[in-house]
Scaffold this active site. Structure first.
Site, mmCIF file in Angstrom:
data_model
loop_
_atom_site.group_PDB
_atom_site.id
_atom_site.type_symbol
_atom_site.label_atom_id
_atom_site.label_comp_id
_atom_site.label_asym_id
_atom_site.label_seq_id
_atom_site.Cartn_x
_atom_site.Cartn_y
_atom_site.Cartn_z
ATOM 1 N N CYS A 336 0.841 -1.207 0.000
ATOM 2 C CA CYS A 336 0.000 0.000 0.000
ATOM 3 C C CYS A 336 0.871 1.250 0.000
ATOM 4 C CB CYS A 336 -0.925 0.004 1.211
ATOM 5 S SG CYS A 336 -1.949 1.486 1.317
ATOM 6 N N CYS A 339 -0.310 4.124 2.395
ATOM 7 C CA CYS A 339 -0.064 3.937 3.822
ATOM 8 C C CYS A 339 1.417 4.063 4.157
ATOM 9 C CB CYS A 339 -0.556 2.556 4.262
ATOM 10 S SG CYS A 339 -2.306 2.274 4.015
ATOM 11 N N ASP A 340 2.244 3.320 3.427
ATOM 12 C CA ASP A 340 3.640 3.152 3.816
ATOM 13 C C ASP A 340 4.600 4.043 3.049
ATOM 14 O OD1 ASP A 340 2.758 1.182 5.558
ATOM 15 O OD2 ASP A 340 2.958 -0.397 4.062
#
Length: 510
Positions: A336, A339-340
């Protein structure tokens, strides 16, 4: 800190406070502390029920949200903006007397947990999976005095992020030890500390008319259409929301110009909850069989019976199955970018996959990473031309085609990726700190084994009514052989399957 529109919305929420609350703030003269101080002062100025007092916390800047008497166990370290602003608002309202939207059975299970349990969740403000974890653990802390929870905004505590070698968010620590990483629901987190619900907890359930397996768009649509017919409907749900929870921007739901996956599925879940649907969360189907009833065996050994069933288990990200992928998951291997991605700011990363998902990820990462390498197995990229054109404008992106990934290597975290040129056989190693894998989806149908007819890709074969090869069992969504994997198509197929099941019940006189 807040624009006019946000202030107006915040003012409406603050009117819902039923009891006084106190921000106990640990601050110093740093820029991060000044931002948190401004944030708290602007919120407190909007309601007479909110006050601020100085305190000494484990981290600075940080603050607790406490009732006027006692403590809540809820702590925010850093600034709860971005996706975490909702977590802040919910915590504020819940400490201020608004009951969490959690079923009584789950609340009872939380209260029974014996601690102490001190949770810490590292987040990034761009992570759309983090709020689910933060909000779940905040509820647990609020309900049970043996539980505390601290949200830690990684950007404000970068030294601690580096020291703990956190390479993915959300990452949760329990009493100082790593507890979980990635998206998780309240039910999943609770099961990890209290144990899963036992098979005997399901013994008193009467047979359903329709039992839906799966909680994504197809499953939710099927449940709503079935329940609206006035028949007994149940849902076996591992994680309500499914793959959509990992989707950030959604712009093709007709009538909804823009939404985001987690927000959209929260609305869908609320819609389902308006009907008398027995939603069994945190449960996975392990087998399905047809006797007098359709019988669904859960992973915990429980047996559920239904006159008809609808399989809507969706799909998951496909793995590349090379050395290092499993070993470095959440230690540099990620799926992701939203997200990361911020954790790799200024670092070199690789994206495996040249389809739309892979190129969208590369475009996203190019704005943060020092350099992005796109590795595609085929001789040409598969993404839409408009995405490829945008990618060519990025000076810090290198596209490598006709390349087979051989290994993801490193020590404690990812340090390099090795690939082979499929034309020449030459192998090349690129030093990278992260590898994002986006090579498509695989259906979640392993539990069906040989019970139901599937194609070579493991997709369930269905007819125009959503019926499978097993009498009384229907299927919908990305786990089927549908030509296109889209949210709106999954919802339509869920409705089709529910109507097909209902039609069968009518014809059989049940």
């Amino acid at each position: 800190m807040f624009d006019t529109e946000t202030k107006a919305q915040l003012a409406q929420y603050l009117e819902l406070l039923e009891k006084p609350v106190v921000f106990k703030a640990s601050l110093d003269e740093s820029e991060n502390s000044k931002k948190v101080a401004t944030f708290l002062e602007e919120v407190a100025a909007m309601s007479p029920k909110i006050s601020i007092v100085k305190s000494e916390g484990k981290r600075t800047p940080s603050f607790t949200i406490d009732p006027s008497e006692g403590t809540s166990g809820i702590i925010f370290a850093g600034l709860p903006m971005g996706h975490e602003f909702t977590s802040f608002i919910l915590a504020l309202l819940q400490v201020g007397g608004r009951a969490p939207k959690v079923d009584p059975e789950t609340i009872a299970r939380i209260k029974e947990v014996k601690g102490p349990f001190a949770f810490e969740t590292f987040v990034s403000l761009t992570c759309h999976n983090c709020p689910d974890v933060v909000q779940a653990l905040n509820i647990m802390a609020l309900v049970n005095p043996d539980i505390s929870h601290t949200m830690i905004e990684g950007g404000a505590f970068q030294a601690e992020v580096d020291e703990r070698k956190i390479m993915a968010v959300p990452t949760v620590f329990l009493n100082g030890e790593e507890f979980s990483s990635g998206r998780a629901t309240l039910e999943e987190l609770l099961a990890k500390i209290a144990g899963p619900e036992k098979a005997e907890d399901f013994h008193d359930k009467d047979p359903f008319d329709v039992l839906v397996i799966g909680g994504g768009p197809a499953g939710a649509s099927a449940a709503i259409y079935a329940a609206r017919k006035g028949i007994r409907t149940g849902m076996v749900v591992d994680t309500f929301g499914g793959q959509v929870l990992e989707t950030l921007g959604i712009e093709n739901i007709i009538g909804t110009p823009y939404t985001e996956g987690p927000q959209f599925m929260r609305q869908v879940e609320e819609h389902v909850s308006q009907y008398p649907v027995d939603i069994m969360k945190g449960q996975r189907a392990a087998a399905i069989a047809k006797n007098d009833f359709v019988e669904v065996t859960l992973a915990n050994g429980a047996l559920l019976k239904s006159r008809t069933a609808i399989i809507a288990t969706g799909a998951r990200w496909r793995s590349i199955n090379v050395p290092g992928e499993t070993e470095f998951k959440n230690k540099g291997v990620a799926y992701c970018p939203h997200c990361d991605g911020p954790l790799f700011a200024g670092k070199e990363v690789a994206v495996i996959g040249g389809g739309n998902s892979g190129i969208e990820a590369a475009l996203d990462l190019a704005g943060m990473a020092a350099h992005v390498y796109v590795i595609e197995f085929l001789p040409e990229l598969k993404a839409d031309q408009v995405l490829q054109d945008r990618l060519k404008e990025k000076a810090n992106v290198t596209v490598i085609t006709n390349a087979a990934t051989q290994e993801i290597a490193g020590g404690d975290t990812v340090e390099a990726i090795r690939y082979q040129d499929r034309g020449t056989g030459e192998e090349t190693t690129i030093p990278v700190a992260g590898v994002f894998i986006l090579i498509g989806l695989v259906p979640n149908t392993e539990f069906l084994q040989t019970t139901i007819e599937m194609n070579p890709r493991g997709e369930i074969l269905v007819d125009k009514h959503g019926a499978t090869s097993l009498n009384g069992v229907y299927a919908a969504g990305d786990c089927t052989d549908s030509a296109y994997k889209q949210i709106i198509i999954s919802m339509g197929s869920g409705a089709t399957a529910a109507l097909g099941a209902f039609d069968q019940l009518i014809r059989e006189g049940k």
